[in-house]
Design a protein around this motif. Structure first.
Motif, PDB file in Angstrom:
ATOM      1  N   UNK A 122       0.810  -1.220   0.000  1.00  0.00           N
ATOM      2  CA  UNK A 122       0.000   0.000   0.000  1.00  0.00           C
ATOM      3  C   UNK A 122       0.844   1.271   0.000  1.00  0.00           C
ATOM      4  N   UNK A 123       1.970   1.233   0.716  1.00  0.00           N
ATOM      5  CA  UNK A 123       2.814   2.441   0.745  1.00  0.00           C
ATOM      6  C   UNK A 123       3.398   2.724  -0.636  1.00  0.00           C
TER       7      UNK A 123
ATOM      8  N   UNK B 212       0.754   4.047  -2.816  1.00  0.00           N
ATOM      9  CA  UNK B 212       0.468   5.428  -2.408  1.00  0.00           C
ATOM     10  C   UNK B 212       1.481   6.377  -3.073  1.00  0.00           C
TER      11      UNK B 212
ATOM     12  N   UNK C  72      -5.641   5.616  -7.234  1.00  0.00           N
ATOM     13  CA  UNK C  72      -5.361   4.487  -6.338  1.00  0.00           C
ATOM     14  C   UNK C  72      -6.606   4.110  -5.533  1.00  0.00           C
TER      15      UNK C  72
ATOM     16  N   UNK D 263      -7.458   1.434  -2.241  1.00  0.00           N
ATOM     17  CA  UNK D 263      -7.041   0.404  -1.279  1.00  0.00           C
ATOM     18  C   UNK D 263      -8.285  -0.169  -0.621  1.00  0.00           C
TER      19      UNK D 263
ATOM     20  N   UNK E 190      -9.398  -2.906   2.656  1.00  0.00           N
ATOM     21  CA  UNK E 190      -8.730  -3.371   3.870  1.00  0.00           C
ATOM     22  C   UNK E 190      -9.613  -4.230   4.750  1.00  0.00           C
ATOM     23  N   UNK E 191      -8.978  -4.722   5.756  1.00  0.00           N
ATOM     24  CA  UNK E 191      -9.712  -5.302   6.872  1.00  0.00           C
ATOM     25  C   UNK E 191      -8.868  -5.083   8.119  1.00  0.00           C
ATOM     26  N   UNK E 192      -9.285  -5.646   9.236  1.00  0.00           N
ATOM     27  CA  UNK E 192      -8.493  -5.544  10.463  1.00  0.00           C
ATOM     28  C   UNK E 192      -8.206  -6.944  10.967  1.00  0.00           C
TER      29      UNK E 192
ATOM     30  N   UNK F 167     -16.133  -6.068   7.412  1.00  0.00           N
ATOM     31  CA  UNK F 167     -15.360  -4.871   7.068  1.00  0.00           C
ATOM     32  C   UNK F 167     -14.701  -5.051   5.704  1.00  0.00           C
TER      33      UNK F 167
ATOM     34  N   UNK G  93      -8.674   0.405  11.645  1.00  0.00           N
ATOM     35  CA  UNK G  93      -8.837   0.453  10.189  1.00  0.00           C
ATOM     36  C   UNK G  93      -7.734   1.335   9.594  1.00  0.00           C
ATOM     37  N   UNK G  94      -7.113   0.857   8.533  1.00  0.00           N
ATOM     38  CA  UNK G  94      -5.967   1.586   7.999  1.00  0.00           C
ATOM     39  C   UNK G  94      -6.363   2.737   7.072  1.00  0.00           C
ATOM     40  N   UNK G  95      -7.652   2.932   6.949  1.00  0.00           N
ATOM     41  CA  UNK G  95      -8.137   4.134   6.288  1.00  0.00           C
ATOM     42  C   UNK G  95      -9.470   4.501   6.936  1.00  0.00           C
TER      43      UNK G  95
ATOM     44  N   UNK H 247      -3.278   4.189   5.060  1.00  0.00           N
ATOM     45  CA  UNK H 247      -3.372   4.363   3.605  1.00  0.00           C
ATOM     46  C   UNK H 247      -3.391   5.851   3.231  1.00  0.00           C
TER      47      UNK H 247
END
Lengths: 468, 382
Positions: A174-175, A178, A188, A190, A192-194, A212, B125-127, B300
């Motif tokens: 992701x970085x 980005x 872009x 992205x 996600x989840x946790x 999520x 959460x990353x965003x 993110x």
């Protein structure tokens, strides 16, 4: 070139139509006549190209590689490029099945397989990334991510209309995307989840994390719809999921056959090919071709097993390898087989039994987003360390292996971080040797054959002594 | 005077906490990064303790028996401090582990693996561009509250949370005020002193800390700079400054530079925002800790947001150069160092990128590079 394409499963009649596109892609990569010759040698040496199934699978990978390099030049209007984006194979496949103007690829598997594993051209791509923000040295950036960045830095792939990633097991991807967005002005997305399940929850996936993830993938689909300008319906997604399900079933048959055969009928040098095939973003039609490739391979393998043929001697020490094969370089797997060790399975992203999934789907899942999210959440590399070790130990017992080879990918904090405690757990519970190999799965420069051979010799003798 | 009071308090703090434990009070540790609302822990009647020791190679090396060298030295130190029985790390009854970067996530997994401690993994959460991400975090904070109530046996009421938010708001406000005094030249407080004060706030009793910070602020705000100075004013950026990781701060000071502001993710208490202490408190905690802040590099799309914030700090604090201090193997900040250096370069802001693995052998090299950098900055000022 024609000979090479034949080795990669292209039929005479399609070579004429596909050659210009493949040639254009090879030229862009700087493939010379000399490289073609080397490619042919590597194909013959490291892939079981006498199997028609292997050739068919290679063809699909070469096609995706070539399309990825020249997508826009050959009339694709919208290009989606994913990286570390599980689920994009389904969503992207739905998009390309609907429209021939869309190209979607889950880089960089096909790129690595063709450019690196066949042509040994990884290093310039990695070096290009190292001149950008994924520098060489002690920081140990993941070379898989480097290869993705290097493709852009060298302008080797068509500029995408959207780059896509998730952070399921990685922050470098992701970085990097980005920064690709910032420096190259590429949109872009992205998702996600946790990964916040703790031991007290005693299951393999929590409903909250799956939900999520499902919501996040839905947002991704909305974004893709805006770009491709048509709707991606649940029905389209299910069609792809079901088509890909057939691939999973076919692969499962192969896996069972390999696991249960002595002598080992096929070398793990082919593993990268099957792993790559699984990540291709194919149309439904191409997915059926992939199923056909695997089934063909299965039938050919059955014949080999029936004839008692193997790549190592009968009774050779059985090993479970952890983490994926060295992608750009088939030599390590080749050397393992040469040393007389039977790699019976590779445990990476092993799927879990159903019983501990959050509420069991009694009548099957109805939401394709939930299905995509769940398929990712239920793999071993999404579990916590203790559960992951438990799964690997159970896998060792089931396969009755004599040792574990953990070739941990040092560029990946998630995988590398487990290695020492995995070794401790396996040795303690099973009393079998564990060979830890610190290496970079995507950087051929990190592989030193002499040292590897010596360590394999010691490992083999430890296993032989133990079982003998 | 206040510094002395604080030093005595910190010296006696482990004994004080051991005594509290004997009386049934739980000590709840958490990892830094400013994603764990201490307010909830405090409201449960437990003592929140941010585990932020770093800078020493011994604990980081001790952890190499458990995790390999690619886990960053700060994360390894969090394992090593426990292996080496650091009193703070040994006394905690429960750990709240925020799932942030892969390094701290791995530390949480290792602690969990040994299984001798209650643990709550707090999913971050990353965003947060979508409502469902904020909702997720809010729900996890509610789950944390439930777990804390069960664990401590104390009810966590809205009133208690509100009081805790106000207490910590006051602490953040005072740190912000003290930090902001460094806009003037020369700064009335050195970076080393400020960072130590900030670190103290993770271990000290929060009410006591507020009292000390208030007194320090009152003393400093009236302290007018007497001499005009041309000392280069530096911004320190990077992932982490652990409690004890003071080498760079000391070297800059010794070389004649002055760090006047820090933009650091882990180890520095985030003090730029206030949390709303009325209404739905879980929503305000979630907003405060996830949304209304500058995101760390693991989040993110965070590079541009942090760059913009850093550029604003450079302007506000009249900074002439940036020291980017990263820990070895921190892949996200290392990637961003390239981005920051490029963008700063476009604005003619000099940047020095330093890496540390907490080893003392590199100190000489760090010293030389810092001295050279400060000479360059001095040359530009003249």
């Amino acid at each position: 070139m024609i000979e090479l394409l034949k080795l990669c499963g292209f039929e005479e009649r399609e070579i004429e139509s596909e050659l210009p596109r493949v040639e254009k892609a090879f030229n862009k990569l700087g493939i010379t006549e000399e490289d073609i010759e080397r490619g042919k040698q590597r194909l013959t040496r490291y892939f079981d190209v006498e199997f028609k199934g292997v050739r068919k699978a290679l063809r699909l990978c070469v096609m995706e590689f070539a399309n990825g390099v020249v997508a826009k030049e050959v009339g694709k209007k919208k290009v989606l490029a994913g990286f570390m984006a599980p689920g994009l194979d389904v969503v992207g496949s739905a998009a390309v099945s609907k429209s021939g103007e869309v190209f979607s690829a889950h880089h960089s598997w096909a790129f690595l397989l063709v450019a690196s594993r066949i042509f040994n051209k990884a290093v310039p791509v990695l070096e290009a990334a190292e001149r950008k923000w994924l520098k060489a040295g002690a920081v140990t950036h993941c070379a898989n991510v480097k290869s993705f960045l290097g493709e852009f830095a060298l302008d080797l792939v068509s500029k995408p209309d959207l780059i896509i990633t998730s952070g399921y097991a990685c922050e470098t991807a992701p970085k990097t995307l980005d920064l690709l967005h910032e420096f190259y002005n590429i949109p872009l997305c992205c998702y996600d989840t946790c990964q916040d399940m703790d031991l007290s929850e005693d299951r393999y996936a929590t409903k909250r994390a799956v939900d999520l993830s499902a919501k996040s993938i839905r947002k991704l689909v909305e974004r893709i719809q805006d770009i491709v300008d048509f709707e991606i319906t649940d029905k389209m997604l299910w069609e792809v999921i079901n088509a890909r399900g057939k691939m999973r079933i076919a692969s499962g048959k192969v896996r069972k056959l390999v696991e249960s055969s002595d002598p080992l009928p096929v070398s793990s040098t082919n593993d990268a090919l099957w792993a790559c095939l699984n990540t291709l973003t194919m149309s439904i039609e191409e997915t059926d071709e992939a199923v056909d490739a695997i089934n063909t391979f299965y039938e050919e393998l059955q014949e080999r097993v029936a004839n008692g043929k193997g790549v190592v001697e009968k009774g050779a020490p059985r090993v479970l390898t952890y983490c994926p094969p060295n992608y750009p370089d088939p030599t390590p797997e080749y050397v393992i087989a040469q040393s007389g060790i039977a790699v019976v399975a590779t445990s990476f992203g092993t799927s879990l039994p159903e019983e501990k999934l959050y509420p069991l789907p009694k009548t099957g899942l109805k939401d394709p987003y939930e299905a995509m999210a769940l398929s990712r959440q239920r793999t071993s590399n999404n579990q916590n360390l203790r559960q992951r070790n438990r799964m690997i130990i159970e896998e060792c017992k089931r396969l009755n292996v004599d040792g574990v080879l953990d070739r941990y990918h040092i560029g990946c904090r998630a995988l590398a971080g487990d290695a020492l405690l995995l070794e401790e757990a396996v040795k303690k519970e099973l009393g079998i040797p564990v060979l830890l190999m610190e290496w970079e799965n995507f950087d051929p420069r990190m592989y030193k054959q002499g040292g590897f051979e010596r360590r394999l010799d010691v490992f083999k003798s430890m296993m032989t002594r133990k079982s003998g | 005077m206040q510094e002395e009071r604080l030093a005595i308090h910190l010296r006696d703090r482990p004994a004080q906490l051991r005594e509290a434990k004997k009386n049934g009070i739980k000590i709840i540790g958490y990892f830094p990064g400013n994603y764990v609302p201490e307010e909830l822990i405090y409201a449960s009647g437990a003592v929140p303790l941010c585990l932020v020791h770093g800078g020493s190679s011994q604990p980081a090396d001790a952890a190499l028996t458990v995790v390999p060298h690619v886990i960053c030295p700060f994360a390894r130190a969090q394992i090593g401090e426990r292996l080496l029985k650091n009193p703070y790390y040994s006394m905690i009854d429960m750990l709240v582990a925020p799932i942030t970067c892969q390094h701290l996530k791995k530390v949480a997994e290792v602690w969990e693996y040994y299984g001798d401690l209650e643990m709550f993994k707090l999913g971050i959460p990353h965003q947060h561009d979508n409502d469902f991400e904020l909702e997720y975090f809010t729900d996890r904070l509610r789950a944390l509250k439930d777990r804390l109530q069960t664990f401590t046996g104390n009810e966590i009421t809205d009133e208690k949370i509100s009081e805790a938010i106000e207490l910590y708001n006051r602490m953040r406000e005072l740190l912000r005020k003290i930090s902001s005094l460094r806009r003037t030249s020369p700064s009335p407080v050195s970076a080393l002193d400020f960072v130590k004060l900030n670190h103290a706030s993770f271990y000290a009793d929060p009410a006591f800390m507020v009292e000390v910070l208030d007194s320090i602020y009152q003393e400093l705000k009236d302290k007018q700079p007497t001499v005009k100075t041309d000392v280069p004013r530096i911004l320190l950026a990077g992932p982490n400054i652990g409690y004890g990781d003071y080498t760079v701060l000391e070297l800059v000071k010794a070389a004649g530079g002055e760090i006047v502001i820090e933009e650091i993710c882990e180890g520095i208490r985030y003090y730029w925002n206030k949390i709303e202490s009325k209404g739905d408190l879980f929503k305000s905690l979630a907003r405060g800790y996830l949304v209304d802040r500058v995101p760390c590099a693991f989040m993110r799309n965070s590079a541009k947001k942090r760059l913009d914030f850093t550029l604003k700090l450079i302007e506000d604090f009249n900074v002439s150069g940036v020291i980017w201090y990263e820990l070895l193997c921190c892949e996200t900040y290392d990637s961003e160092s390239y981005y920051f250096a490029q963008k700063m370069g476009e604005q003619n802001i000099p940047v020095l990128i330093l890496e540390s693995d907490y080893g003392t052998s590199a100190t000489g090299q760090l010293k030389t590079r810092i001295e050279a950098f400060i000479e360059i900055l001095k040359g530009e000022i003249e």
